[in-house]
Design a protein around this motif. Structure first.
Motif, PDB file in Angstrom:
ATOM      1  N   THR A  98     -24.928 -11.439  38.051  1.00 51.59           N
ATOM      2  CA  THR A  98     -25.399 -12.808  37.770  1.00 51.59           C
ATOM      3  C   THR A  98     -24.232 -13.771  37.930  1.00 51.59           C
ATOM      4  N   ASP A  99     -24.558 -15.064  38.102  1.00 47.73           N
ATOM      5  CA  ASP A  99     -23.499 -16.071  38.233  1.00 47.73           C
ATOM      6  C   ASP A  99     -22.779 -16.285  36.911  1.00 47.73           C
ATOM      7  N   ASN A 100     -23.572 -16.362  35.859  1.00 47.09           N
ATOM      8  CA  ASN A 100     -22.967 -16.703  34.576  1.00 47.09           C
ATOM      9  C   ASN A 100     -23.059 -15.530  33.604  1.00 47.09           C
ATOM     10  N   ILE A 101     -22.114 -15.481  32.684  1.00 44.87           N
ATOM     11  CA  ILE A 101     -22.088 -14.457  31.637  1.00 44.87           C
ATOM     12  C   ILE A 101     -21.800 -15.171  30.320  1.00 44.87           C
ATOM     13  N   VAL A 102     -22.591 -14.856  29.295  1.00 41.23           N
ATOM     14  CA  VAL A 102     -22.443 -15.540  28.007  1.00 41.23           C
ATOM     15  C   VAL A 102     -21.716 -14.609  27.040  1.00 41.23           C
ATOM     16  N   HIS A 103     -20.473 -14.968  26.734  1.00 44.17           N
ATOM     17  CA  HIS A 103     -19.689 -14.154  25.803  1.00 44.17           C
ATOM     18  C   HIS A 103     -19.859 -14.670  24.384  1.00 44.17           C
ATOM     19  N   LEU A 104     -20.173 -13.778  23.459  1.00 42.23           N
ATOM     20  CA  LEU A 104     -20.132 -14.148  22.043  1.00 42.23           C
ATOM     21  C   LEU A 104     -18.822 -13.601  21.496  1.00 42.23           C
ATOM     22  N   VAL A 105     -17.971 -14.511  21.040  1.00 35.77           N
ATOM     23  CA  VAL A 105     -16.574 -14.175  20.760  1.00 35.77           C
ATOM     24  C   VAL A 105     -16.243 -14.426  19.292  1.00 35.77           C
ATOM     25  N   LEU A 106     -15.610 -13.470  18.672  1.00 33.00           N
ATOM     26  CA  LEU A 106     -15.111 -13.685  17.308  1.00 33.00           C
ATOM     27  C   LEU A 106     -13.679 -14.207  17.379  1.00 33.00           C
ATOM     28  N   ALA A 107     -13.419 -15.288  16.630  1.00 28.83           N
ATOM     29  CA  ALA A 107     -12.079 -15.892  16.643  1.00 28.83           C
ATOM     30  C   ALA A 107     -11.827 -16.587  15.306  1.00 28.83           C
ATOM     31  N   ARG A 108     -10.584 -17.020  15.113  1.00 29.97           N
ATOM     32  CA  ARG A 108     -10.199 -17.695  13.867  1.00 29.97           C
ATOM     33  C   ARG A 108      -9.991 -19.189  14.089  1.00 29.97           C
ATOM     34  N   LEU A 109     -10.579 -19.982  13.215  1.00 30.88           N
ATOM     35  CA  LEU A 109     -10.302 -21.422  13.202  1.00 30.88           C
ATOM     36  C   LEU A 109      -8.893 -21.629  12.634  1.00 30.88           C
ATOM     37  N   PRO A 110      -8.290 -22.789  12.909  1.00 26.99           N
ATOM     38  CA  PRO A 110      -6.886 -23.003  12.531  1.00 26.99           C
ATOM     39  C   PRO A 110      -6.578 -22.725  11.065  1.00 26.99           C
ATOM     40  N   ASP A 111      -7.426 -23.207  10.149  1.00 28.39           N
ATOM     41  CA  ASP A 111      -7.079 -22.976   8.749  1.00 28.39           C
ATOM     42  C   ASP A 111      -8.033 -21.992   8.078  1.00 28.39           C
ATOM     43  N   ALA A 112      -8.449 -21.014   8.866  1.00 24.25           N
ATOM     44  CA  ALA A 112      -9.365 -20.003   8.318  1.00 24.25           C
ATOM     45  C   ALA A 112      -8.634 -19.120   7.317  1.00 24.25           C
ATOM     46  N   PRO A 113      -9.330 -18.652   6.274  1.00 21.93           N
ATOM     47  CA  PRO A 113      -8.716 -17.701   5.345  1.00 21.93           C
ATOM     48  C   PRO A 113      -8.349 -16.404   6.097  1.00 21.93           C
ATOM     49  N   ALA A 114      -7.374 -15.700   5.554  1.00 27.35           N
ATOM     50  CA  ALA A 114      -6.976 -14.436   6.171  1.00 27.35           C
ATOM     51  C   ALA A 114      -8.100 -13.408   6.037  1.00 27.35           C
ATOM     52  N   GLY A 115      -8.038 -12.372   6.842  1.00 25.62           N
ATOM     53  CA  GLY A 115      -8.971 -11.263   6.718  1.00 25.62           C
ATOM     54  C   GLY A 115     -10.345 -11.565   7.268  1.00 25.62           C
ATOM     55  N   SER A 116     -11.314 -10.769   6.825  1.00 26.52           N
ATOM     56  CA  SER A 116     -12.636 -10.833   7.440  1.00 26.52           C
ATOM     57  C   SER A 116     -13.440 -12.063   7.025  1.00 26.52           C
ATOM     58  N   LYS A 117     -12.956 -12.794   6.052  1.00 23.77           N
ATOM     59  CA  LYS A 117     -13.671 -14.010   5.641  1.00 23.77           C
ATOM     60  C   LYS A 117     -13.231 -15.244   6.406  1.00 23.77           C
ATOM     61  N   GLY A 118     -12.401 -15.036   7.413  1.00 20.64           N
ATOM     62  CA  GLY A 118     -11.940 -16.176   8.198  1.00 20.64           C
ATOM     63  C   GLY A 118     -12.278 -16.044   9.667  1.00 20.64           C
ATOM     64  N   ILE A 119     -13.420 -15.411   9.916  1.00 19.15           N
ATOM     65  CA  ILE A 119     -13.792 -15.151  11.312  1.00 19.15           C
ATOM     66  C   ILE A 119     -15.037 -15.953  11.664  1.00 19.15           C
ATOM     67  N   SER A 120     -14.970 -16.635  12.787  1.00 17.12           N
ATOM     68  CA  SER A 120     -16.112 -17.430  13.242  1.00 17.12           C
ATOM     69  C   SER A 120     -16.576 -16.914  14.603  1.00 17.12           C
ATOM     70  N   MET A 121     -17.838 -17.256  14.937  1.00 14.53           N
ATOM     71  CA  MET A 121     -18.390 -16.781  16.209  1.00 14.53           C
ATOM     72  C   MET A 121     -18.571 -17.958  17.163  1.00 14.53           C
ATOM     73  N   PHE A 122     -18.235 -17.734  18.416  1.00 10.13           N
ATOM     74  CA  PHE A 122     -18.315 -18.771  19.428  1.00 10.13           C
ATOM     75  C   PHE A 122     -19.045 -18.259  20.663  1.00 10.13           C
ATOM     76  N   ILE A 123     -19.738 -19.207  21.293  1.00  9.22           N
ATOM     77  CA  ILE A 123     -20.345 -18.913  22.592  1.00  9.22           C
ATOM     78  C   ILE A 123     -19.367 -19.384  23.660  1.00  9.22           C
ATOM     79  N   VAL A 124     -18.966 -18.443  24.520  1.00  8.14           N
ATOM     80  CA  VAL A 124     -18.036 -18.801  25.591  1.00  8.14           C
ATOM     81  C   VAL A 124     -18.634 -18.368  26.922  1.00  8.14           C
ATOM     82  N   PRO A 125     -19.237 -19.308  27.663  1.00  7.37           N
ATOM     83  CA  PRO A 125     -19.825 -18.912  28.943  1.00  7.37           C
ATOM     84  C   PRO A 125     -18.755 -18.793  30.032  1.00  7.37           C
ATOM     85  N   LYS A 126     -19.018 -17.937  30.989  1.00  4.87           N
ATOM     86  CA  LYS A 126     -18.080 -17.794  32.122  1.00  4.87           C
ATOM     87  C   LYS A 126     -17.981 -19.111  32.888  1.00  4.87           C
TER      88      LYS A 126
END
Lengths: 596, 596
Positions: free
Chosen positions: B207-235
């Motif tokens: 396909t032309d496009n691929i939709v990545h669902l990505v786990l990443a940290r916002l700048p002032d996110a708490p440490a550990g698993s409570k500071g993880i956010s999900m983002f849509i990152v298309p190719k």
């Protein structure tokens, strides 16, 4: 990439402190095999396998062997040939072969650690010299004087290598079906024609000549397995005086593409009026081949052990390095971002399973090797008879269990790596692929089970089992008042009684229905294997306690034994239940009703 | 080469006669999903997977995916792309997705056989559309309206595919350690930077496009698993109106070299200030990811089932064709040179183990799928709550058991082929290599076990177990006076009581030592899996007896159930013994003393 360090401490413990090798060798007249010499052989074996063979393990997998259709030549992976030259130069080839044919005359038990180390370091490479030993055995036991002179010496010193040519496309287990023909010639040789498959090291570039031991039928041979004869078919023709002639009518027709052991040449061999020399009696070839095969079966068992040990070493290293999650019972390494995964009980379950099967399995394999020495060199006829019965009983157990445990251990080790275990660069998946052949060649696990249950137990009326039970009972008696060993001696004794009763019960049922033998065989084999390991673990604790080993080593033996008795030995419960359920659940279904 | 025929008879039996799919669908309001429609979907699924996907399985393994360093492009094996176009054209992509986003709106249970067939036909290919379902789920549950409009529809109709980008080189299980960063931008999007590994279908040419669902940290996110956010990152960058922009800052950096699934692109993905859109709440990404992951875990369980079934079919065919040795209880095919190996009890042991695990496992997996439908569509809140608890309990069991059984069945199937199983041309070794990934990805077996024991059993106080035990008891009660079922109902009831008692005992011990949870987890999971299968086998016999299936089918179900109860269910004995031995044998050894 996976690494390998020869486990010298445990090997020395097994040889010297559990099996009492020094006293045994002295008693059997192996005067050269002093403890100093044996330890020096171990050190040098470790150096050779760690520094020469282990580094070639991955390239062997990645590059593999290649085949030239035009010439039928096989090229081995980069470095393999040079490593073999070092092996021959170092005198490793004939380590346990008779001095009169150029060998070093060491006992089999002193040479078996080298075998384990070669298999751990580079299984695919190890397959090239492996079958020379089979050919050597066959020539020693069945060869005429001129055959020994011409063929045996170069095999012993490694100038040539050997093969075993049994399997044909339509028959592996059932050699009675084989079709390769042998037609007598005027010069006393035979013209051999036919196709053999799965021939390990059938063609390669290590040596000029290759000595094939080939099963074939004489013109008026009886049908089936009673009409099979064995022939020596060299790649280069040889006359009785040892003069090398031209290329013989045998040629590699193809290499198989396999799941693993890519560095090992698995050949289709085409024989076309090849010059062959009868070895042993006409129509008695299968018997001669079985002599070779028993040694080969023990050797393949060692392959499973070697791979399991290498896998364990790497899983252990990774489990200490990989940081992931905190221990459920509280943080263990607060200065690290997470605890190493060895803190987690389930990782320990996988590691301890490997440790228990590897160290216990080593004793199973080494003990079998020591019996080979007793049979060959004991002056006591009764001792030889007992050792022979015991070795016959233990050979299928050792082959099948060590190889199935090899598969299991490489499985656990890969699993310890998580997703990384599936990636080639870590080398764990190669170990798993390589291990997978060992439960298939030299007789599948099912065939080992039938050999144990049908031939070695039913036909021989449990002779080997009785010897082993005697050893177990003597041990239990010696330690029955030992407080520190009670936790092992009591369940061992109880299980030994159950083992005996199960054997008798199968025997009774088999009189009414021969399928009961096949139905019980697999589970009986593993029941026996876990029983044997229970004995070796109990003895290991006793031997460690009595030794001057460091306390940490003694503790580790005791803790592993506890793990074995509580977490592995209960596997006998399933095998017992399966045996007791009998043949009916297996045989009831019509062969046409299996489809979903 | 291995072949594949969709097992339609058993799939229909599972859906219609055991699980009562027609009545269930009607009750849940899936009015389109009549028996005729469902059967038509099955027929077409079989045709597509047998004729389009299965023939590409071997080329996928041999050629694999290739990577162009210069462009970061990935080329899939010959035929894969065209097969995907047929898949999309056939409307298969959105079979169970909501009609409002372009799906077919079929119940999950009616779509799951297609999943099984795809995995059996061509696991590597199946991994490309697989994670689109996860991305679809995440968007359905957590996406904003514009995100659903822009990203969801092309995922449902298959024009684009999706990925889940979780793992990083230093963290897989322990996502709390992840480092990928997300920096807010003025346009409301985020700049995503970091490296993800093991990304299935991260790059390809379908396909032309691929939709990545990505786990990443916002700048002032708490440490550990409570500071993880999900983002849509298309190719390809997308604005909120669905306009396709230029290439986004995400690129495949390498393909992994793996043991198997060579046709599946396992990518290292580099994110370099890539445009990403937050999906769901900030710092709640892990929760959202777990929603997707549960579906993915069931899907991976089905992969194990599919491979096991294909392996079984081929082992069965070979066992009927391969002539070797005579039956010990007397020649069965005197007109042939030897009997087919299916006459031998040990070959039957391997075949029946596969049959019992495949057909029983199918019900385990399909039942879980039916719970997804109940949760989504039942009008009864109490039923939904119970189904949710039960699905949570069954998900780790289904994932871990079906995949470990997949490994086991491909093992037995290969073993039935003897040495030929190790040769690539028969295709059996590919099935074994492909199966090996399934116990690793989407959470290893050890992680499933911890999820079951820690979260789903201890934390939720056995809610799911209670629902399942209720179902078992209702069944036992209904059949307690049925003479024909007594042989299954009695041991089932006894084992269910033991299961409950074991659970309580672990709970008690865990109060004193949290490591007891980890120490029991693996064995508790398998104990549970074998218990669940005992229930499904008893129910299968009852359902077959009550059906209008041919007598041969009814006999085969009963005979396989007998095999299961006598030869497989006793495995619970080992798991029980291991659980009862507690944590001490695992935890006693000092981490520094494991070396040999």
């Amino acid at each position: 990439m996976s690494t390998y360090n020869a486990p010298l401490q445990d090997i020395r413990f097994a040889l010297h402190e559990v099996l009492g090798a020094e006293a045994l060798f002295a008693r059997l007249g192996f005067n050269e095999a002093t403890r100093d010499i044996v330890d020096a052989v171990l050190e040098e074996s470790a150096r050779f396998t760690e520094t020469v063979l282990a580094p070639l393990n991955r390239v062997g997998d990645e590059v593999g062997c290649s085949y030239d259709k035009a010439t039928g030549a096989v090229t081995t992976p980069p470095g393999f040939k040079e490593a073999y030259a070092q092996f021959v130069d170092g005198g490793w080839s004939g380590l346990a072969s008779p001095v009169e044919f150029g060998g070093q005359g060491m006992p089999h038990l002193a040479a078996i650690p080298l075998k384990e180390m070669i298999d751990a370091a580079n299984l695919a490479w190890g397959n090239f010299p492996l079958l020379s030993h089979g050919a050597t055995e066959a020539l020693l036991h069945h060869g005429q004087a001129w055959q020994q002179e011409v063929f045996l010496k170069p095999l012993v010193d490694g100038r040539w290598t050997g093969t075993m040519c049994l399997t044909e496309p339509h028959c592996g287990t059932d050699l009675g079906l084989l079709r390769t023909r042998a037609v007598p010639r005027d010069d006393g040789s035979h013209a051999i024609s036919g196709t053999k498959i799965f021939i390990t090291a059938g063609e390669h570039d290590f040596t000029d000549n290759i000595v094939h031991l080939v099963l074939a039928r004489l013109p008026d041979a009886p049908a089936g397995s009673k009409g099979i004869s064995m022939f020596i078919v060299p790649k280069l023709r040889m006359d009785r005086d040892g003069n090398v002639g031209e290329r013989n009518g045998v040629r590699c027709g193809a290499l198989e593409h396999k799941m693993g052991i890519h560095g090992s040449a698995t050949c289709v061999m085409n024989f076309d009026d090849a010059q062959g020399w009868l070895i042993g009696e006409p129509n008695k070839g299968l018997m001669a081949m079985f002599t070779m095969m028993n040694t080969a079966r023990l050797a393949v068992g060692l392959q499973g052990l070697g791979l399991a040990d290498r896998a364990y070493q790497n899983a252990l290293r990774y489990s200490r390095e990989r940081l992931q999650m905190r221990s459920l019972s509280g943080t263990k390494f607060p200065d690290k971002p997470a605890d190493p995964i060895i803190v987690h009980p389930d990782v320990r379950r996988m590691l301890l399973t490997q440790k228990a099967l590897v160290e216990g399995g080593r004793l199973l394999g080494y003990h079998a090797a020591s019996l080979v020495d007793v049979i060959a060199a004991s002056g006591d006829a009764e001792e030889r008879t007992q050792a022979d019965a015991l070795l016959g009983f233990l050979t299928p157990i050792t082959k099948a269990c060590l190889t199935e445990w090899g598969v299991e251990c490489t499985y656990h080790a890969l699993q310890c790596f998580g997703g990384h275990g599936y990636i080639a660069e870590h080398g764990m998946e190669q170990l798993a692929r390589d291990a997978r052949i060992t439960t298939l060649y030299e007789g599948t696990t099912g065939i080992q089970a039938l050999d144990l249950m049908g031939r070695k137990t039913m036909q021989l009326q449990g002779a080997g089992l009785r010897v082993f039970l005697g050893i177990v009972e003597a041990f239990c008696k010696a330690y029955e008042n030992d407080e520190g060993l009670r936790e092992f001696v009591e369940p061992l004794r109880a299980s030994a009684g159950e083992w005996q009763a199960l054997t008798q019960a199968i025997g009774k049922r088999a009189m009414a229905d021969a399928d009961e033998i096949g139905a019980a065989a697999y589970d009986y084999l593993f029941y026996s294997g876990y029983m044997a390991l229970a004995y070796w673990w109990a003895r290991s604790v006793a031997a460690a306690d009595a030794s001057s080993q460091p306390q940490a080593f003694k503790d580790a033996k005791r803790e592993t034994a506890r793990f074995y008795f509580t977490r592995i030995l209960p596997r006998t419960l399933v095998h017992k239940a399966a045996i007791e359920s009998g043949a009916a659940p297996l045989m009831a279904m019509d062969a046409n009703h299996f489809d979903s």
